[in-house]
Motif scaffolding. Structure first.
Motif, PDB file in Angstrom:
ATOM      1  N   VAL A 165      45.705   3.559  36.413  1.00 25.52           N
ATOM      2  CA  VAL A 165      44.516   4.330  36.035  1.00 25.52           C
ATOM      3  C   VAL A 165      44.891   5.452  35.069  1.00 25.52           C
ATOM      4  O   VAL A 165      45.954   6.070  35.178  1.00 25.52           O
ATOM      5  CB  VAL A 165      43.830   4.908  37.301  1.00 25.52           C
ATOM      6  CG1 VAL A 165      42.742   5.906  36.942  1.00 25.52           C
ATOM      7  CG2 VAL A 165      43.231   3.790  38.153  1.00 25.52           C
ATOM      8  N   THR A 167      43.443   9.120  33.761  1.00 23.64           N
ATOM      9  CA  THR A 167      42.431  10.097  34.178  1.00 23.64           C
ATOM     10  C   THR A 167      41.978  10.945  32.991  1.00 23.64           C
ATOM     11  O   THR A 167      42.793  11.338  32.146  1.00 23.64           O
ATOM     12  CB  THR A 167      42.956  11.021  35.309  1.00 23.64           C
ATOM     13  OG1 THR A 167      44.065  11.780  34.814  1.00 23.64           O
ATOM     14  CG2 THR A 167      43.390  10.230  36.526  1.00 23.64           C
ATOM     15  N   ALA A 220      41.631   0.952  34.739  1.00 18.51           N
ATOM     16  CA  ALA A 220      40.423   1.780  34.861  1.00 18.51           C
ATOM     17  C   ALA A 220      40.682   3.177  34.349  1.00 18.51           C
ATOM     18  O   ALA A 220      41.834   3.620  34.269  1.00 18.51           O
ATOM     19  CB  ALA A 220      39.987   1.851  36.326  1.00 18.51           C
TER      20      ALA A 220
END
Ligand code: PHB
Length: 391
Positions: A165, A167, A220
């Motif tokens: 991921v 951020t 993601a």
């Protein structure tokens, strides 16, 4: 002294006393709301005011026999000096009993010392940086904290085969809290944060960051930005630069997909998995009643988590005054408020007596179309979540 004068004096004293008691009992309860009513975050003020007024209307306009006066001051958003001045005026000129509102973290931080100095209860109805409640013994929070809503989505992601991921957070209190909590929970659960970026709180240009994220090829992106124009800009850029087509998905706290902003995001919101304490689609009798009352009072707006905090903030005040017999003086009010619990439209909630922060159920939701309307559809939940930022 004749019998007549004694009787007359006695009745005069009694009459004066009777008025003094009625005056005391009827003393209005003044609540000063410091809120962004203009500027890019004006929707926060509108939602919180809507929720607060709705609860007041349902209570017949008074709490424990005291007529409630709401005085609203616009602090325009991220402008701590204006928030501070507004709160000072509310305390000194308007002589409010309680301070409330606080849409954004800088506003709550700026007013905390004043709550301590004036010994006024300060009810935080949105600002969500974990540390806010540590800044004054007089602060109570009815919204959420970023660590509280971030930990569950980090756990969900790691359990659902999302291992890499990136951020992206707004560079101020709640964004920094979200970034730290995501990293902590996600890495403990076996995930890896492959990149992180902080964007300016005001007017960020997401284009260069979106390109960097695309190049890093994460599964993601985890996102927290203060909702509104920024949510719309980010999701638009994400779609235009084909990040979704490149197989990257968005996960977020539900701040991003609140009902006030989701129609502005449009179909770009479909499929975003997020975690939060309130959804318009929450299936409970309390929420069905809340949503129906909200649309009746404000037919042009959708109720979101901020409106529910406004509603519950007023509910907290009403329930506390029931315990104190209408007394709103700081120390008595705070003692009575600690540990209160009730069923909110969002589900069961309580005030942690140690931290004065809210304890509540956090739901994992997915944005879907329900009867043609974008909704946060809950599919998992975790009960009694405390702010992990303070554990
Ligand atoms: C904040 O500034 O603390 C804040 C703003 C918007 C949110 C959450 C937190 O949705």
């Amino acid at each position: 002294m004749t019998k007549f004068t004694i009787a007359f004096k006695l009745s005069a004293v009694l009459a004066a006393c009777a008025t003094c008691f009625t005056v005391q009992a009827a003393e209005p309860l003044k609540i000063g709301l410091v809120l962004p009513m203009s500027g890019p975050f004006s929707a926060y003020g509108k939602q919180i005011e809507h929720g607060a007024r709705l609860y007041l209307q349902q209570s017949g306009g008074s709490f424990s026999g005291r007529k409630v006066e709401l005085i609203i001051k616009d602090d325009t958003g991220v402008a701590p000096e204006i928030s501070k001045r507004a709160a000072q005026e509310l305390v000194v000129k308007d002589k409010v009993d309680i301070l409330a509102g606080f849409g954004l973290t800088p506003s709550a931080f700026a007013v905390a010392p004043l709550a301590t100095e004036a010994k006024k209860p300060m009810i935080v109805m949105n600002a969500a940086t974990s540390a806010i409640t540590t800044k004054s013994e007089y602060i109570l929070r009815v919204s959420h904290t970023l660590p509280q809503v971030t930990a569950p989505i980090a756990t969900w992601a790691a359990k659902n085969n999302i291992k890499k991921v990136y951020t992206l957070v707004a560079d101020y209190g709640p964004g920094q809290d979200a970034e730290a909590q995501f990293k902590k929970t996600f890495t403990v659960a076996g995930g890896e944060v492959v990149g992180e970026v902080r964007t300016p709180v005001k007017n960020p240009d997401f284009a260069p960051f979106l390109q960097k994220i695309k190049d890093a090829k994460p599964q993601a992106v985890f996102l927290f930005v203060p909702p509104g124009e920024q949510t719309i800009a980010f999701t638009k850029g994400f779609a235009e630069r084909d990040l979704a087509k490149a197989g990257i998905r968005i996960i977020a706290t539900g701040d991003l997909t609140g009902e006030d902003v989701i129609d502005g995001v449009g179909d770009n919101a479909l499929g975003i998995v997020n975690s939060m304490q309130y959804s318009e689609a929450h299936n409970s009798p309390e929420n069905k009643a809340y949503v129906a009352a909200y649309y009746k009072a404000y037919p042009k707006d959708r109720p979101d988590f901020m409106s529910v905090s406004g509603y519950d903030g007023m509910q907290l005040i009403a329930k506390t005054l029931e315990k104190t017999g209408g007394d709103a003086t700081g120390d008595k009010f705070m003692a009575a408020a600690k540990g209160l619990a009730w069923i909110s439209p969002r589900g069961p909630i309580s005030i942690d007596p140690q931290t004065r922060d809210i304890v509540q159920t956090i739901y994992i939701r997915k944005v879907e179309k329900v009867a043609g309307k974008l909704q946060n559809v809950e599919f998992e939940s975790q009960a009694n979540v405390k702010d992990p930022g303070k554990l």
